[in-house]
Design a protein around this motif. Structure first.
Motif, short mmCIF file in Angstrom:
data_model
loop_
_atom_site.label_atom_id
_atom_site.label_comp_id
_atom_site.label_asym_id
_atom_site.label_seq_id
_atom_site.Cartn_x
_atom_site.Cartn_y
_atom_site.Cartn_z
N HIS A 315 0.84 -1.21 0.00
CA HIS A 315 0.00 0.00 0.00
C HIS A 315 0.87 1.26 0.00
O HIS A 315 0.58 2.23 -0.73
N HIS A 316 1.93 1.24 0.81
CA HIS A 316 2.81 2.41 0.85
C HIS A 316 3.44 2.68 -0.51
O HIS A 316 3.48 3.83 -0.97
N LEU A 317 3.91 1.63 -1.17
CA LEU A 317 4.49 1.81 -2.50
C LEU A 317 3.46 2.35 -3.48
O LEU A 317 3.77 3.22 -4.31
N ALA A 318 2.24 1.84 -3.41
CA ALA A 318 1.18 2.31 -4.30
C ALA A 318 0.91 3.80 -4.08
O ALA A 318 0.75 4.58 -5.03
N VAL A 319 0.86 4.21 -2.81
CA VAL A 319 0.64 5.62 -2.48
C VAL A 319 1.79 6.47 -2.99
O VAL A 319 1.59 7.50 -3.66
N LEU A 320 3.02 6.07 -2.67
CA LEU A 320 4.19 6.84 -3.05
C LEU A 320 4.28 6.98 -4.57
O LEU A 320 4.51 8.08 -5.10
N SER A 321 4.07 5.89 -5.28
CA SER A 321 4.12 5.92 -6.75
C SER A 321 3.03 6.81 -7.33
O SER A 321 3.26 7.56 -8.28
N SER A 322 1.83 6.74 -6.75
CA SER A 322 0.72 7.55 -7.23
C SER A 322 1.00 9.04 -7.06
O SER A 322 0.75 9.84 -7.97
N VAL A 323 1.54 9.42 -5.91
CA VAL A 323 1.85 10.82 -5.66
C VAL A 323 2.96 11.30 -6.61
O VAL A 323 2.87 12.40 -7.18
N ILE A 324 4.00 10.48 -6.79
CA ILE A 324 5.08 10.85 -7.71
C ILE A 324 4.53 11.04 -9.12
O ILE A 324 4.86 12.02 -9.81
N GLN A 325 3.70 10.12 -9.58
CA GLN A 325 3.13 10.22 -10.93
C GLN A 325 2.27 11.46 -11.07
O GLN A 325 2.27 12.12 -12.12
#
Length: 384
Positions: A315-325
């Motif tokens: 979940h953390h990776l999904a959040v971090l990737s989404s914000v970066i994108q």
């Protein structure tokens, strides 16, 4: 894919990382001599050696880096050499860079290990506390030797908070290194203690932003162990952030290199879930309270993962990737800056409600104010 999974003193979980790469929430991983052995170790639960790990990652289409993290040797109290001493990285005594032949030998041996692992060349560096002093000259000498050996190598810059806060001296050091024209950069903020959230000051964040902006003009920039605290650098042009399932993967701290017991695993699992709109994490107990008292608020904040270390990590990776994108999707640097400012404003608006429900003393002041303040300083520097 804008996240690299940093090495961990725990078992390096190839399947977790490979799944993240397949899912598009990570790009690759970083192996270090501080957390992965060079030699084979018998016994249940022992970590695989670096060459085996690199082969496994490549078989799963995971981009692999080897970061020698020579700068960790200058950390006060460093003593966790359980794996580091297995590597042949020094022409003389461990850490001795006092003579040209020793500097040349160290760079050459680092590149030899990277060749054995099949990874790109990433140069070693030393830990800096100021932009212009004898250590910064030593860092420049190491970088020059690396470029002499391989003009397409990547260079590293690692500094404590005072280094990133050193203003014109920082800019001068960055400018000197940029003249070497490497193929990319690893930038590291090294902190004196491990805290969640990371304690970030506006001047430090401004320095990292300014450096990322200057260095990313032509080549990629990785913010090593950057995680959520590195988002302003993404707005300023950095390409990837380092993250992982442990605190040690999300920040680089003196505490992480203290001497450990031989059987030490590196601490407890990090089980605090991330809430996207907050741009921060809450404790497992706080997450339970939030879901019980205001499920609609939890949904508005981006939702929580199911309990479990793997679920929290994914979940953390999904959040971090989404914000970066989200940040990277903006058409120019000014709009990247303004988009992240908006995300920080949204987080500030929501944290008080979360604190009222949970009673947590930690909120926007700790998670948002420092990084947002640094981003605002960067915007002023750019004239926005």
């Amino acid at each position: 894919m804008s996240v690299l999974i940093e090495d961990s003193p725990r078992s390096f979980l190839v399947e977790w990382i490979a799944t993240a790469v397949r899912n598009g929430t990570a790009r690759g991983t970083v192996i270090t001599p501080w957390a992965t052995p060079w030699l084979h170790h018998d016994g249940a639960g022992r970590k695989h050696r670096a060459e085996e790990r690199a082969e496994e990652f490549r078989a799963n289409n995971v981009e692999v880096w080897f970061d020698p993290m020579t700068h960790a040797l200058q950390i006060g109290g460093v003593g966790d050499f359980r794996y580091y001493n297995e590597y042949d990285l020094w022409a003389g005594a461990r850490g001795d860079l006092s003579a040209p032949e020793l500097r040349e030998g160290h760079v050459g041996k680092v590149f030899d290990v990277q060749d054995a692992l099949g990874t790109s060349h990433l140069a070693p560096t030393v830990l800096l506390h100021a932009g212009l002093d004898s250590n910064s000259a030593l860092a420049f000498d190491l970088a020059k030797e690396a470029i002499r050996r391989d003009p397409t190598c990547w260079l590293s810059i690692a500094g404590t908070v005072p280094f990133w806060e050193s203003g014109a001296a920082l800019d001068a050091h960055i400018g000197a290194l940029a003249s070497l024209q490497p193929a990319g950069w690893f930038l590291s903020v090294v902190r004196t203690s491990t805290t969640t959230p990371v304690s970030v000051g506006p001047v430090e964040a401004h320095g990292l932003c300014r450096s990322a902006r200057a260095l990313s003009e032509d080549v990629p920039v990785h913010i090593s162990h950057g995680d959520l605290a590195g988002l302003p650098a993404i707005a300023a042009g950095a390409t990837t952030l380092g993250s992982g399932w442990d605190q040690r993967q999300r920040m680089c701290s003196y505490d992480d290199y203290d001497a450990r017991e031989p059987a030490g695993s590196g601490g407890g699992w990090f089980k605090r879930p991330t809430l996207q709109v907050l741009l921060g994490v809450v404790s497992a107990n706080e997450a339970t309270i939030l879901e019980t008292r205001d499920a609609a608020l939890v949904t508005r904040l981006g939702g929580l993962p199911a309990p479990g270390v793997r679920e929290v990590f994914d979940h953390h990776l999904a959040v971090l990737s989404s914000v970066i994108q989200d940040i990277e999707s903006q058409p120019d640097f000014e709009r990247r800056y303004r988009r992240l400012l908006t995300l920080y404003a949204n987080a500030r608006a929501e944290w008080p409600g979360v604190q009222r429900h949970t009673g947590s003393p930690i909120g926007a002041r700790e998670w948002i104010n420092g990084v947002a303040g640094g981003l605002e300083l960067y915007g002023r520097t750019e004239g926005w």
